[in-house]
Enzyme design. Structure first.
Site, PDB file in Angstrom:
ATOM      1  N   SER A 310     -80.440  51.791  19.024  1.00  0.00           N
ATOM      2  CA  SER A 310     -81.446  52.842  19.170  1.00  0.00           C
ATOM      3  C   SER A 310     -82.575  52.441  20.116  1.00  0.00           C
ATOM      4  O   SER A 310     -82.345  52.254  21.310  1.00  0.00           O
ATOM      5  CB  SER A 310     -81.979  53.224  17.786  1.00  0.00           C
ATOM      6  OG  SER A 310     -82.737  54.400  17.830  1.00  0.00           O
ATOM      7  N   ASP A 321     -80.669  48.903  33.940  1.00  0.00           N
ATOM      8  CA  ASP A 321     -80.531  49.910  34.996  1.00  0.00           C
ATOM      9  C   ASP A 321     -81.453  49.648  36.179  1.00  0.00           C
ATOM     10  O   ASP A 321     -81.117  49.962  37.323  1.00  0.00           O
ATOM     11  CB  ASP A 321     -80.819  51.304  34.427  1.00  0.00           C
ATOM     12  CG  ASP A 321     -79.634  51.869  33.659  1.00  0.00           C
ATOM     13  OD1 ASP A 321     -78.605  51.172  33.569  1.00  0.00           O
ATOM     14  OD2 ASP A 321     -79.743  52.991  33.138  1.00  0.00           O
ATOM     15  N   LYS A 335     -76.294  53.660  19.609  1.00  0.00           N
ATOM     16  CA  LYS A 335     -76.955  54.803  18.968  1.00  0.00           C
ATOM     17  C   LYS A 335     -77.872  55.454  19.992  1.00  0.00           C
ATOM     18  O   LYS A 335     -78.950  54.962  20.282  1.00  0.00           O
ATOM     19  CB  LYS A 335     -77.759  54.365  17.753  1.00  0.00           C
ATOM     20  CG  LYS A 335     -78.486  55.524  17.058  1.00  0.00           C
ATOM     21  CD  LYS A 335     -79.296  55.037  15.874  1.00  0.00           C
ATOM     22  CE  LYS A 335     -80.033  56.200  15.201  1.00  0.00           C
ATOM     23  NZ  LYS A 335     -81.103  56.756  16.055  1.00  0.00           N
TER      24      LYS A 335
END
Length: 515
Positions: A310, A321, A335
């Protein structure tokens, strides 16, 4: 930009009215030709509970529990693991632990010993308990005159004890303390503000900063995870930090806003995370700001494992990224959905999934997870040993042996034993006791588990375990060998998609504290 906060509102289910229905008495029809209405179903629930109350072979002591069960079943019918009914006590704990990151209390970590009596493992510094000179090893035998003992006979549980110790700021509580070699004595303490610490940090050899975040808590930026992280980071920079290891292993998540601000400390452009739901009000973007708290020239490694979930995946995904750092460890949980907490009429609440979140590159990691740049697992027991360890955990023998040894080895008041090697010499005896229960555990794993339990019960905080932590060892090696850049810029043929990998199988905490 709207902030993700706790919503103290009542949930009302809005049912659309079909345009072609003519008979007003059927305006709430829900299942076509059967003409079953919402009112009929509510009446049917009442009818079923009344029939059970009158005719069930055992007396029903609490009818309200049946209605709560119906609420749980209604939410479970959505087929969403993260949408569920939250009992009143659990909701209050979430408000204190997750959103407020503080509570009114005494400031003691507690656990039940092998007989069910409540023992202090550690008074937290700068709290009422510490100022009253409560000590590790002290027993709390009464709270406001009420005897404390956890057992089936008394029906008392550890959360019940926590409820007695916690309370409104400024209120008094009297506890009876039993300290070895001393007669029991009463102490009256005024409950103070006890902060919940979700950040642990230390400086490793070679000026490598280490920060571990166990959860993302605190809805106010001046408290909770963000403040503790900023303080730890600033302390490392002041000490001449040359690289940073951010440990997000076993971090199950927390508040989205808190995770966003941690990621923003490393990233100065782009959208760190975005959310999209069925309702437009849940569509949000969280842009990076230009204020870098951790300079880009500081090499960064993030430790993750299959229990990083999460909010921790938001941070890990943003760092991966943007190529700000590398991930070491195991693929994360996967999640990628956001929940909102709604308070209900009975002072309980419900957790409801409202949106999916996307990483900076627009990728959803739900049920997919994030792959590390360097995949490495910690040493784990083989399958048979794992089964035996689980049997050991389910048996009282292991916990009782350790807690009884600690209790038997006090030398004088306040002198709780801190030398694990003395207990370690007794482990073959424990091993034999377990074998008599057909639990066969090697001394290697028994020692590791026993040391962890011993440390907690005597108040020793071990921030890192360099002897056994292979993932941390590898992260340190990569930094020492200047290989972070190598993993950030691999040969073209070795590159992969930014955040995702194969599907992840979901997997699902014993030490309870007054915290």
């Amino acid at each position: 930009m709207r902030r993700y906060t706790l919503s103290f509102i009542v949930l009302i289910l809005a049912i659309g009215i079909p345009f072609l229905l003519i008979n007003p008495s059927e305006k709430n029809a829900m299942s076509g030709d059967e003409r079953v209405t919402k009112e009929m179903l509510i009446d049917t629930l009442d009818q079923a509970i009344q029939i059970a109350e009158v005719n069930h072979y055992k007396p029903i002591e609490d009818i309200n529990q049946m209605y709560r069960g119906a609420i749980k079943g209604a939410l479970a019918s959505l087929g969403d693991t993260y949408t569920y009914y939250v009992l009143r006590r659990e909701h209050q704990r979430a408000v204190e632990n997750l959103y407020n990151a503080e509570f009114g209390g005494l400031g003691v970590q507690i656990y039940p010993d092998h007989r069910g009596f409540i023992k202090i493992s550690k008074p937290i510094p700068n709290t009422p308990a510490a100022r009253a000179n409560l000590q590790a090893g002290d027993y709390i035998t009464k709270v406001n005159g009420q005897r404390i003992h956890i057992s089936e006979k008394t029906g008392m549980t550890l959360p019940d004890v926590v409820d007695l110790l916690r309370g409104r700021l400024g209120t008094d509580v009297t506890i009876t303390v039993q300290r070895k070699f001393i007669d029991p004595f009463d102490v009256t303490l005024t409950r103070g503000k006890i902060p919940i610490n979700s950040v642990k940090s230390t400086m490793l050899d070679g000026k490598i900063g280490y920060i571990r975040i166990t959860g993302f808590i605190g809805s106010r930026r001046t408290e909770g995870t963000e403040e503790d992280f900023n303080n730890a980071l600033e302390a490392h920079k002041s000490a001449g930090m040359k690289a940073l290891i951010l440990d997000l292993r076993d971090n199950h998540g927390g508040l989205l806003n808190a995770a966003y601000h941690i990621a923003d400390a490393f990233i100065d452009e782009g959208i760190i995370v975005s959310t999209k739901g069925r309702k437009s009000e849940f569509n949000e973007e969280y842009p990076a700001t230009s204020n870098l708290l951790c300079p880009s020239e500081i090499p960064l490694i993030v430790l993750v494992n299959e229990y990083s979930a999460s909010a921790s995946e938001i941070v890990a995904g943003a760092i991966k990224d943007t190529r700000r750092g590398i991930l070491v460890g195991q693929k994360t949980y996967g999640k990628g959905v956001v929940q909102k907490r709604y308070e209900l009429l009975d002072n309980a609440s419900m957790s409801l999934t409202i949106s999916t979140y996307f990483t900076l590159n627009g990728t959803s990691i739900n049920e997919v997870g994030i792959s590390p740049h360097v995949s490495i697992t910690d040493e784990v027991p083989d399958e048979i040993e794992g089964v035996m360890l689980r049997k050991m955990d389910a048996s009282d023998t292991f916990r009782d042996f350790v807690t009884k040894w600690i209790d038997d080895n006090y030398t004088q008041p306040g002198e709780i034993p801190k030398d694990f090697s003395l207990l370690e010499a007794e482990l073959p005896k424990l091993q034999q006791m377990l074998e008599e229960e057909r639990i066969h555990v090697s001394l290697k794993w028994l020692r590791q588990r026993a040391e962890q339990l011993f440390n907690f019960h005597v108040g020793i905080e071990q921030i890192v375990d360099l002897a056994h932590d292979r993932q941390l060892q590898e992260a340190i090696r990569i930094i020492h060998d200047n290989e972070v850049e190598k993993y950030l810029n691999p040969p073209l043929a070795e590159t992969e998609s930014p955040s995702t990998t194969h599907a992840n199988t979901p997997v699902e905490p014993e030490a309870t504290t007054e915290e």
